[in-house]
Design a protein around this motif. Structure first.
Motif, PDB file in Angstrom:
ATOM      1  N   GLY A 132       4.311  -4.278  -6.530  1.00 28.75           N
ATOM      2  CA  GLY A 132       4.182  -2.920  -7.055  1.00 28.75           C
ATOM      3  C   GLY A 132       2.756  -2.415  -7.014  1.00 28.75           C
ATOM      4  O   GLY A 132       2.492  -1.291  -6.570  1.00 28.75           O
ATOM      5  N   LEU A 133       1.815  -3.243  -7.440  1.00 24.78           N
ATOM      6  CA  LEU A 133       0.412  -2.855  -7.432  1.00 24.78           C
ATOM      7  C   LEU A 133      -0.103  -2.676  -6.001  1.00 24.78           C
ATOM      8  O   LEU A 133      -0.794  -1.699  -5.698  1.00 24.78           O
ATOM      9  N   TYR A 134       0.252  -3.600  -5.113  1.00 29.35           N
ATOM     10  CA  TYR A 134      -0.166  -3.505  -3.704  1.00 29.35           C
ATOM     11  C   TYR A 134       0.384  -2.218  -3.073  1.00 29.35           C
ATOM     12  O   TYR A 134      -0.358  -1.479  -2.418  1.00 29.35           O
ATOM     13  N   SER A 135       1.664  -1.963  -3.260  1.00 33.78           N
ATOM     14  CA  SER A 135       2.276  -0.764  -2.675  1.00 33.78           C
ATOM     15  C   SER A 135       1.653   0.513  -3.229  1.00 33.78           C
ATOM     16  O   SER A 135       1.375   1.453  -2.481  1.00 33.78           O
ATOM     17  N   LEU A 136       1.414   0.549  -4.527  1.00 35.25           N
ATOM     18  CA  LEU A 136       0.785   1.713  -5.154  1.00 35.25           C
ATOM     19  C   LEU A 136      -0.598   1.970  -4.553  1.00 35.25           C
ATOM     20  O   LEU A 136      -0.917   3.099  -4.158  1.00 35.25           O
ATOM     21  N   LEU A 137      -1.401   0.919  -4.466  1.00 32.29           N
ATOM     22  CA  LEU A 137      -2.753   1.077  -3.919  1.00 32.29           C
ATOM     23  C   LEU A 137      -2.721   1.468  -2.441  1.00 32.29           C
ATOM     24  O   LEU A 137      -3.514   2.309  -2.001  1.00 32.29           O
ATOM     25  N   MET A 138      -1.814   0.885  -1.679  1.00 33.18           N
ATOM     26  CA  MET A 138      -1.734   1.216  -0.247  1.00 33.18           C
ATOM     27  C   MET A 138      -1.307   2.668  -0.033  1.00 33.18           C
ATOM     28  O   MET A 138      -1.748   3.306   0.916  1.00 33.18           O
ATOM     29  N   HIS A 139      -0.466   3.189  -0.894  1.00 38.52           N
ATOM     30  CA  HIS A 139      -0.048   4.585  -0.765  1.00 38.52           C
ATOM     31  C   HIS A 139      -1.133   5.548  -1.224  1.00 38.52           C
ATOM     32  O   HIS A 139      -1.205   6.677  -0.749  1.00 38.52           O
ATOM     33  N   GLU A 140      -1.992   5.114  -2.131  1.00 38.85           N
ATOM     34  CA  GLU A 140      -3.065   5.958  -2.638  1.00 38.85           C
ATOM     35  C   GLU A 140      -4.281   5.976  -1.719  1.00 38.85           C
ATOM     36  O   GLU A 140      -4.998   6.964  -1.658  1.00 38.85           O
ATOM     37  N   TRP A 141      -4.534   4.854  -1.041  1.00 36.96           N
ATOM     38  CA  TRP A 141      -5.730   4.722  -0.224  1.00 36.96           C
ATOM     39  C   TRP A 141      -5.415   4.928   1.253  1.00 36.96           C
ATOM     40  O   TRP A 141      -4.273   4.906   1.670  1.00 36.96           O
ATOM     41  N   SER A 142      -6.467   5.050   2.034  1.00 41.06           N
ATOM     42  CA  SER A 142      -6.324   5.200   3.481  1.00 41.06           C
ATOM     43  C   SER A 142      -5.891   3.887   4.104  1.00 41.06           C
ATOM     44  O   SER A 142      -6.117   2.813   3.553  1.00 41.06           O
ATOM     45  N   ASP A 143      -5.285   3.997   5.283  1.00 43.04           N
ATOM     46  CA  ASP A 143      -4.989   2.789   6.055  1.00 43.04           C
ATOM     47  C   ASP A 143      -6.301   2.209   6.565  1.00 43.04           C
ATOM     48  O   ASP A 143      -7.309   2.889   6.649  1.00 43.04           O
ATOM     49  N   GLY A 144      -6.274   0.970   6.926  1.00 38.28           N
ATOM     50  CA  GLY A 144      -7.464   0.307   7.447  1.00 38.28           C
ATOM     51  C   GLY A 144      -7.603  -1.071   6.835  1.00 38.28           C
ATOM     52  O   GLY A 144      -7.124  -1.331   5.726  1.00 38.28           O
TER      53      GLY A 144
END
Length: 143
Positions: A100-112
């Motif tokens: 949940g935390l990983y998915s939330l952060l990945m959706h909030e931040w840029s790819d890379g």
């Protein structure tokens, strides 16, 4: 009976001191995280799997490796079906926290790569603290 991984011939004992347990837990965690992150990146970037699925597969691989090593080497605990069930329940909780935390952060931040690595480290760090505390205080005291 739970899966075994014989790492040494010494009889299992829960008398390992806190400092030794922490060092071993961290070493095991680093090794497990390499497999977790490697599979996560592979599935996410090469296969094109969604963030949550890639991280879920990486988490399952990493936590399986961690359990097998931690039970025998870090906490030196005898095999126990009750303990194994407790670890499965703990990993289920940290699974949802981590993914949940990983998915939330990945959706909030840029790819890379840097953002992916940062999201991975934060999610893994939170799950690791939860795992260590619960395993030391509760699970590996179960007989």
């Amino acid at each position: 009976m739970p899966i075994e991984l014989p790492l040494d011939d010494e009889e299992a004992s829960t008398s390992v001191d806190l400092k030794t347990q922490m060092v071993r837990f961290i070493a095991t965690g680093v090794l497990s995280a390499v497999f977790d992150f490697g599979l996560t990146l592979f599935l996410q970037d090469v296969v094109g799997a969604p963030y949550w699925l890639a991280k879920a597969c990486g988490f399952i691989l990493g936590t399986t490796i961690a359990y097998l090593i931690n039970r025998r080497w870090t906490f030196r605990a005898e095999p126990s079906t009750a303990r194994f069930i407790a670890v499965v329940l703990l990993y289920a909780v940290t699974f949802f926290v981590n993914i949940g935390l990983y998915s939330l952060l990945m959706h909030e931040w840029s790819d890379g790569f840097i953002w992916t690595l940062l999201a991975f480290v934060i999610a893994q760090g939170v799950a690791t603290v939860i795992n260590f505390v619960v395993q030391r205080v509760v699970i590996f005291r179960i007989k």
